[in-house]
Structures are given as structure tokens and as C-alpha cells.
Design an enzyme around this catalytic site. Structure first.
Site, PDB file in Angstrom:
ATOM      1  N   GLU A 140       6.740 -10.094   2.550  1.00 14.62           N
ATOM      2  CA  GLU A 140       6.506 -11.066   1.480  1.00 14.62           C
ATOM      3  C   GLU A 140       7.771 -11.809   1.036  1.00 14.62           C
ATOM      4  O   GLU A 140       8.078 -11.899  -0.150  1.00 14.62           O
ATOM      5  CB  GLU A 140       5.835 -10.392   0.285  1.00 14.62           C
ATOM      6  CG  GLU A 140       4.455  -9.854   0.607  1.00 14.62           C
ATOM      7  CD  GLU A 140       3.733  -9.293  -0.612  1.00 14.62           C
ATOM      8  OE1 GLU A 140       4.309  -9.307  -1.726  1.00 14.62           O
ATOM      9  OE2 GLU A 140       2.590  -8.835  -0.464  1.00 14.62           O
ATOM     10  N   GLU A 149      -1.043  -5.250   4.597  1.00 12.92           N
ATOM     11  CA  GLU A 149      -1.190  -4.734   3.233  1.00 12.92           C
ATOM     12  C   GLU A 149      -2.523  -5.196   2.676  1.00 12.92           C
ATOM     13  O   GLU A 149      -2.761  -6.401   2.525  1.00 12.92           O
ATOM     14  CB  GLU A 149      -0.031  -5.214   2.346  1.00 12.92           C
ATOM     15  CG  GLU A 149       0.060  -4.508   1.010  1.00 12.92           C
ATOM     16  CD  GLU A 149       1.386  -4.811   0.314  1.00 12.92           C
ATOM     17  OE1 GLU A 149       2.443  -4.714   0.988  1.00 12.92           O
ATOM     18  OE2 GLU A 149       1.370  -5.148  -0.884  1.00 12.92           O
TER      19      GLU A 149
END
Length: 839
Positions: free
Chosen positions: A457, A532
Site C-alpha cells: 500500500e 489483503e
């Protein structure tokens, strides 16, 4: 029976590892041994004291004294060898000083994300730690090389030995090593000093602080296999498919040898492969080498293994690669590496194949802390946690968001768990580029590691040309160091191609479920996985919103805006063959990120299990669809005084064909179970027995929750019944209470008190309450913890016989541990844990 076998396996494995470590125990005095290479545990005998990040006068004059002018001149600081550290606290590594710090309600997002512990830039008085250790070396060993190794120090560490500066290490998530040969004194004492600066956070979750992983002293000949990445073994792909046995496999082995003598040195290198009993299966040719001073060379050999046992999730068989260096007619170095023969294939249409068989990733992301001990876990806890995940049906583990401790990978190798091994930052600069290389060199021999992750991220750069260029650099380095694997990146974007995704071999999705199918349609040649998923939030044993105390209902129903329920993401993964599966966030709760609340909540609520490893309701959803066990679970409990006649949502998780629900013998209806789903009823509460009857392929099985009486008696459940008396081994004790009829009271909140005598100490307590501000650790006596919805946990660590308190006259028989739990108005519980001091 399976639980018993697991406990026996772990006990035998840890015994074998610790027997090796014990050959020159603790190195407080280094003895001459016959071993050609020694990897000596260096955890004992440390002294610790807090410093200060902004006041040199409270930081032992660090920053005032000019310690850089001359080598060895460290005047007026605690770095000096003869500094008096008698008033410092004695500690054993691994050590995390943050876990014992208080909590503080500070309106700061980073403090919130780290669990409100008083560490970091706003708390200079708690953010510097000093460590000292004194040891001696046998003069007879003066011709060897000595390398001091730290597996992890959080963070920004500086290291000295005998007044001389060795170097520093920036990150808290990777190891560091220092050749101390030139600085050792072979008569008298040697002193190591470490300064740890945790004033700058590195992540956005609980990180701890200190020398929180193991320390070692590596002793070798001057002609030796290099310590970092010196052995690299991998199975050569050959197209073989299916079965635990194939006709043959080729294992490629690279051995890197260096010469640190003061003259040219020659010798031979040879490689063996043995089975786990030590029998030689195949050996390579003895290859001659000649090395000038300070030069190295790499020797490559292919070992042909007939009818190998393949490492798999069901049978994680581990061979041993033995690399031997001989010179002058004798063995001068030998390194043994555990190794699993297996192949991994990533296919854009079939997903992940292990040994030619499709494997859907049933994974979890995990941070590294555990209740009571923070980030400084005894090795046994790694095995305990991985086994809990396997019982749930997990087959893959993502090391979020940093390189793990080596013992975590050892546990995954031994128990059969795939690992997505992740670096801390997507960054190809000198500092983090070296971190990436260090990770690959350290972990590339682990059969559990099936893929690397270059980052997570990185929202600032992930869709830019900068992110693309950095990724290309990291991918090229990975292929150079480990061509046997590939990489992914955990991208929190949907159907987006620009940047990292243009070059990453395997597209990783963090959430963004609506983008998966469109992305696949536009990029069908790129394999896809869920790096995720989920981020469902729930508090164990709580079945309503409680914004005052910071609790969310224990159903698979609440999630942040970016996330989903477990059921939503898993149905997508299960229905698409090309979708590799994914990693749910998270396997366990962890300190910090108290979503969706802030203070008084100090924990995450994302875990499928709480911080102790006690299951939440969503655990049984995953277990229903990730295992072949007959699962039937009812939520909530059935203790609701004062709510008679009120509507109670009842969830049933099962993999049965259908379920009929009964309240006090009266049917509430029968429902068919949708694939990868769950069942719900709304039940008007009445005390008594709520029972589910499930039917599956001709079988019938039942589960029930019942209204209980008041807490009456404490029960203790140990994770094992004996441990090694080595000062490192551990056991987990889970405490519950039952009523007079023997039923567990699921909503009990009693305060329990704990004491231990014999060869052990309590190192941490917890209960999984995300808003508990009780201490996790106590100095000396007075250990206690409240039950949270009927459960709490105590972690005991063994003491070596020489570490036993001489004033302890209350202990049981020689070689035993006695543990007692008591509480006001409750019948106490006690148990005895056996110990084995014979290493």
C-alpha cells in the site's frame, strides 16, 4: 490425538534445536570446543536501562561526550567497559521494553496506531534503551573469527564492543552482524554496549522496542562459508506433477566460501543431502578451491535425489543440506541447512500449484506481537500460533508488513504453512535496497516461502513511474538472488494498471473486490491473488455495539468502508479457479490500530482470533469452509439475564448440508446451508438450552449453548505438559471458570491471581480484551488478570536449573513447575508442568 502429536512434535523439535545451542551455553564464558563452527545463543546476562531522547544528561552523556574523536575513547558515558551497571535491570533476550510501559490517551494518530503506549517522539523519556553484556573468551580460541549477530533490534541501533564502535543499523525488522574479531580481549572481560533509539516509528501498528529477537555469537575458521546467504539450495523445476513421491528431483546448491586468513588458503568444498534422521541420501563431488586473502568464491553442485519425499502442507518433510569445507586434511567449516524438496508453479489460469497440485490460498496476514509479551515472543509461541492457524484451516501466512523473525519461518517449515515473505518498504535506495537483499539471502532456503512481497500500500508512489522503476529494480535483484521464486505487491487499488502493476509478476489486491473481475478481463495473462482481504472487525464474546468501551459485535457483520465480510471475499475467491485465493486481515488481533474506535480501545479488532488466540465467531466461518472437519458452531452464548423475551440474533456456522435449531426442545425451523455461507435465526430469548442438529451426507452431529450458573471453579488448560529446563522454552496456560455443574461460564469477568514455583517464571498475561488497560507484565510477584468473556491467558517460560531462585522453598519436586490460579469466591486451580533439564 492430533493435538497430542503436535505437542510431542514441537517438544522434540525444540529439544533438538536447543541441544545444538547448548553445546557452548550462553557464551558468558566462551569455552574451547571441538565444533568447527559455533552458533552460540547470546540471550542471557544483559543489563538494561532507559536513556533519554532529548536530554543528554539523562542519556548517560550521549550527545555531549565526544565519543567519535578517537577509537576507544568513550569517556563519561555508559559505553565505557568499566561503567558501573549494577543498578541496571537484568534482562534476558528477546526483550521488548514497551510492553511494560503504561498507556496514555494522547490525541495523536501515530500514538493511537501504536496502541497508546508511551513510546515514540512524544515520549523521549521512554524511547531510548541501553543494553550492556560482559563475557569472556578462551585464549585458546584466538585464531578464530567472531561475528556478533542480532536478529532484530527495534530500532536505529548503535553497537560498541570494548569501547570501540562497531556500527549501526537503521531498521527494526532485519538483522545485523558485526565482525568483532579485531576487538576481542582473550584475557579478561569483553563488554558489548547497544543503544536503541525507538523515538521514530517505522510502521503504523504496535512495534515494541529493544533487542526483541535473539542475539548470537558465530565462531568460525578464517576459511569459512559466509554467514549471510552462504548456502542457497532450491529444487530445479522439471515438470513433474502429482504425488508425494516422484522418480527423482534435482536440488541445486550454491556454496559461497571466503578466506579471511592473512595468506592465500586452499581446500575443498563438498555437499551432502541427508534425511531427517541424518542418513546420507546423496553427496556431491569434492571440489577444490584456492582463495587469495579477503576473496570469496561460489561453488555450485547439483544433487540428484531419487524418489524424494516432497515437502507439502500435509507432510512438511525436511531434508538437511550439509556443506563442508576441508583444508589441510581436516574439516574447517560445516553448515547444515534444513531444506524441503518441493516445486511451486504460479499459473494465470490455475493459480498456485504446489508439487503440481492446485492449492487455493486460505491465508491470513499477521503482525508479530502476542498478548503479554509484545514483540518479544519465546520461540515456542511461534509454533503455538501457527498450529492454531492450521487448526482453523489456514494454509498460508503473510508476514505483514516486515521481515519476520527467523523462528516464525522455522515453525512454518516444520508444520506445513506457506509464507508470503514481505519487506518493510518499497524502496530501492541504499538503506532499504540492502534490507531487501538481506531478506532474500536470509530466507530463500525456507520451503515455506513460496513468494516474495516487495511492499504494501505505497499510496504515494504505487501508481507512478517512480513506483514502477523502484519495482523493476527490486524484481531484478530478486531474480539475481533467488530465481526460483517470483514476487507480488500488495496494492490497495482496483482496476488500475499504471505504476507497480505494470511490472509486478503477480497482481496483489488489497480489498477493492469490485475491481478484480474487470482487472482480470483486461489483463488475463497476469496471475491474481488477494494480498489483503476482509478486515472484518469484532470483539470476542460481545454481541452488541458498545461505543463507550470500544466493542463491536462478534459476528461477521461489521467492517470499515474499504473492507468486506469474510463471507463476501471468500465466495469470490472460492468461485474463481484463476483467482489464487487470499490473505484475510488478520489472523490474530494485535496492539494498535483500534478500528473503528479510539481510546479506550487500544487493540485492533480485525483478528479472526483475539490477541491470545481465542477464537471469535468468524473463526468458525473460515474453519467450516477451509477444513474437512465436521464444524457446527452457535453464536452467541446463552446467558442473557434481564433480556427474557427479547430478540437475539443467532448465527450458525457449519459445513453441513442443513441445520435444525431447537430451544429447550422446541424446533425453531430447519434451514439448508448455502455453500460458503452461514445461517441465521432470530430467537426470543428464554433461559435453557439452544441446540443445533446438523446433517451432512448421512451423518448427524450436534452443538449447543446453555444458560449457566455463577462462576464456581477455575480450570486451567496447558498447551503442553512438559517443557525444557533451558531458560527459553515456554508453555501457554489458558484459564476459564465453570459453574457448579461444570459448564464453562462464557461471560465471566472474575479477577484471577497467579503464582508459580519451581523452574519457571511468568512472562506475560492477557485476556483478549481490546480495551483492557491492565498491565501485561508485573515486576516480581502480584501477577493477575481479569477474565474477558470467560477467558484469560498466562505465558510461562522455563528457567535453567542454575537460574532457579535459591530462596524458592515452595517449589514442587526437582524438575517440576507448580502453577496456581485463584480468585475471590472461586475454587482455585493448580497444575504441575514437568521439566527436563537434561539437554
Amino acid at each position: 490425538m492430533r493435538k497430542y502429536l503436535f505437542v510431542l512434535f514441537v517438544a522434540l523439535f525444540l529439544r533438538s534445536v536447543l541441544c545444538i545451542q547448548a553445546c557452548a551455553q550462553q557464551f558468558t564464558d566462551v569455552h574451547k570446543t571441538s565444533a568447527v563452527r559455533e552458533h552460540i545463543n547470546f540471550d542471557d546476562g544483559w543489563k538494561f536501562h532507559l536513556g533519554h531522547a532529548t536530554d543528554p544528561n539523562r542519556d548517560f552523556n550521549y550527545g555531549i561526550a565526544n565519543i567519535l574523536a578517537k577509537t576507544g575513547d568513550v569517556r563519561n558515558t555508559c559505553i565505557k567497559m568499566d561503567f558501573d551497571d549494577n543498578s541496571w535491570t537484568s534482562v534476558q533476550l528477546p526483550h521488548d521494553w514497551v510492553v511494560a510501559l503504561p498507556f496514555s490517551n494522547v490525541a495523536n494518530g501515530d500514538v493511537d496506531a501504536h496502541g497508546y503506549h508511551t513510546v515514540g517522539g512524544l515520549f523521549p523519556e521512554n524511547s531510548i534503551g541501553w543494553y550492556r553484556k560482559t563475557f569472556a573468551v578462551d585464549p585458546a580460541d584466538s585464531g578464530k573469527r567472531y561475528v556478533l549477530q542480532f536478529d532484530g533490534i527495534f530500532r536505529d541501533s548503535k553497537v560498541w564492543i570494548n569501547n570501540c564502535y562497531l556500527g549501526g543499523h537503521f531498521s527494526g525488522y532485519s538483522g545485523s552482524s558485526y565482525d568483532v574479531t579485531d576487538f576481542l580481549r582473550f584475557s579478561g572481560k569483553n563488554t558489548i554496549v547497544v543503544r536503541v533509539d525507538a523515538s521514530q516509528y517505522e510502521g503504523w501498528f504496535y512495534e515494541g522496542a529493544g533487542i526483541y529477537r535473539h542475539a548470537w555469537m558465530n565462531v568460525t575458521n578464517n576459511l569459512h562459508i559466509v554467514s549471510e546467504g552462504g548456502v542457497f539450495a532450491h529444487t530445479v523445476p522439471d515438470g513433474a506433477v502429482s504425488g508425494e513421491h516422484t522418480a527423482r528431483k534435482t536440488v541445486s546448491v550454491d556454496i559461497k566460501v571466503e578466506n579471511r586468513n592473512i595468506q592465500t588458503a586452499g581446500g575443498t568444498v563438498q555437499t551432502y543431502l541427508t534425511d531427517r534422521e541424518g542418513r546420507t541420501i546423496v553427496q556431491g563431488k569434492e571440489i577444490s578451491i584456492i582463495l587469495p586473502v579477503n576473496k570469496n568464491t561460489t561453488v555450485s553442485q547439483d544433487l540428484i535425489v531419487a524418489h524424494p519425499v516432497l515437502w507439502s502442507l500435509e507432510n512438511p518433510y525436511l531434508y538437511r543440506i550439509v556443506a563442508v569445507v576441508r583444508s589441510g586434511g581436516r574439516t574447517v567449516d560445516s553448515v547444515t541447512t534444513r531444506f524441503g524438496i518441493r516445486t511451486v508453479t504460479i499459473d494465470n489460469n490455475k493459480g498456485l500449484l504446489l508439487n503440481g497440485k492446485p492449492v487455493k490460498i486460505q491465508g491470513v496476514c499477521c503482525h508479530q506481537d502476542h498478548a503479554g509479551v509484545g514483540s518479544a515472543l519465546p520461540d515456542y509461541l511461534q509454533y503455538y500460533r501457527i498450529q492454531l492457524l492450521k487448526e482453523m484451516g489456514v494454509n498460508s501466512y503473510r508476514t505483514s508488513h516486515n521481515p519476520p523473525t527467523p523462528e516464525l519461518l522455522d515453525a512454518c517449515d516444520s508444520l506445513g504453512m506457506l509464507v508470503l515473505d514481505e519487506t518493510r518498504l518499497l524502496n530501492s535506495g541504499a538503506e532499504y535496497g540492502a534490507e531487501w537483499e538481506r531478506l532474500i539471502l536470509r530466507d530463500r532456503n525456507h520451503p515455506s516461502v513460496f513468494m516474495w512481497s516487495i511492499g504494501n500500500e505505497e499510496w504515494v508512489i504505487q501508481t507512478s513511474t517512480t513506483g514502477k522503476r523502484i519495482s523493476q529494480n527490486q524484481l531484478l535483484k530478486q531474480q539475481e538472488l533467488d530465481p526460483s521464486r517470483t514476487c507480488t505487491y500488495a496494492a490497495n487499488v482496483g482496476n488500475t494498471w499504471q505504476g507497480v502493476n505494470e511490472v509486478i509478476p503477480v497482481r496483489g489486491f488489497n480489498y477493492n473486490l469490485n475491481g478484480i473481475d474487470p482487472y482480470r478481463k483486461e489483463h488475463p495473462d497476469q496471475p491474481v491473488m488477494g494480498t489483503e482481504m476482509a478486515s472484518t472487525v469484532s470483539s470476542r464474546g460481545i454481541y452488541k455495539w458498545d461505543t463507550v468501551n470500544g466493542y463491536v459485535p462478534d459476528y461477521d457483520s461489521v467492517y470499515p468502508p474499504w473492507a468486506s465480510t469474510a463471507e463476501q471475499w471468500w465466495k469470490i475467491a472460492a468461485d474463481r479457479e484463476w483467482y489464487m485465493g487470499g490473505f484475510a486481515w488478520t489472523g490474530f488481533d494485535y496492539r494498535g490500530e483500534p478500528t473503528p474506535f479510539k481510546w479506550p480501545d487500544i487493540n485492533s479488532n480485525f483478528g479472526i482470533m483475539d490477541m491470545c488466540g481465542f477464537p471469535k465467531t468468524v473463526y468458525y466461518y473460515y474453519q467450516s469452509w477451509w477444513t474437512d472437519k465436521d464444524i457446527l458452531h452457535i453464536a452467541p452464548h446463552w446467558n442473557w439475564p434481564g433480556r427474557e423475551g427479547q430478540r437475539i440474533p443467532v448465527w450458525v456456522n457449519t459445513n453441513a448440508d442443513n441445520v435444525e435449531l431447537f430451544l429447550n426442545g422446541k424446533s425453531l425451523g430447519k434451514k439448508d446451508m448455502p455453500r460458503n455461507g452461514h445461517l441465521e435465526w432470530i430467537v426470543n430469548y428464554a433461559p435453557g438450552k439452544l441446540e443445533a442438529v446438523a446433517h451432512k451426507g448421512g451423518k448427524t452431529f450436534t452443538a449447543a449453548v446453555q444458560t449457566t450458573g455463577q462462576p464456581y471453579k477455575i480450570l486451567l488448560t496447558p498447551s503442553r505438559t512438559s517443557i525444557l529446563a533451558d531458560g527459553k522454552d515456554a508453555v501457554v496456560l489458558n484459564a476459564t471458570v465453570v459453574d457448579k455443574s461444570g459448564m464453562e461460564v462464557p461471560d465471566a469477568g472474575n479477577l484471577l491471581h497467579f503464582s508459580v514455583s519451581g523452574l519457571a517464571k511468568i512472562v506475560g498475561v492477557g485476556n483478549g480484551d481490546p480495551s483492557s488497560h491492565e498491565p501485561d507484565q508485573y515486576a516480581g510477584m502480584g501477577w493477575q488478570r481479569k477474565l474477558f468473556n470467560g477467558k484469560c491467558q498466562v505465558i510461562l517460560q522455563s528457567a535453567a536449573p542454575h537460574q532457579r531462585n535459591p530462596n524458592d522453598a515452595t517449589g514442587p519436586g526437582q524438575g517440576s513447575i507448580r502453577f496456581v490460579a485463584s480468585g475471590e469466591g472461586l475454587q482455585p486451580a493448580s497444575l504441575t508442568i514437568g521439566t527436563n533439564p537434561d539437554l
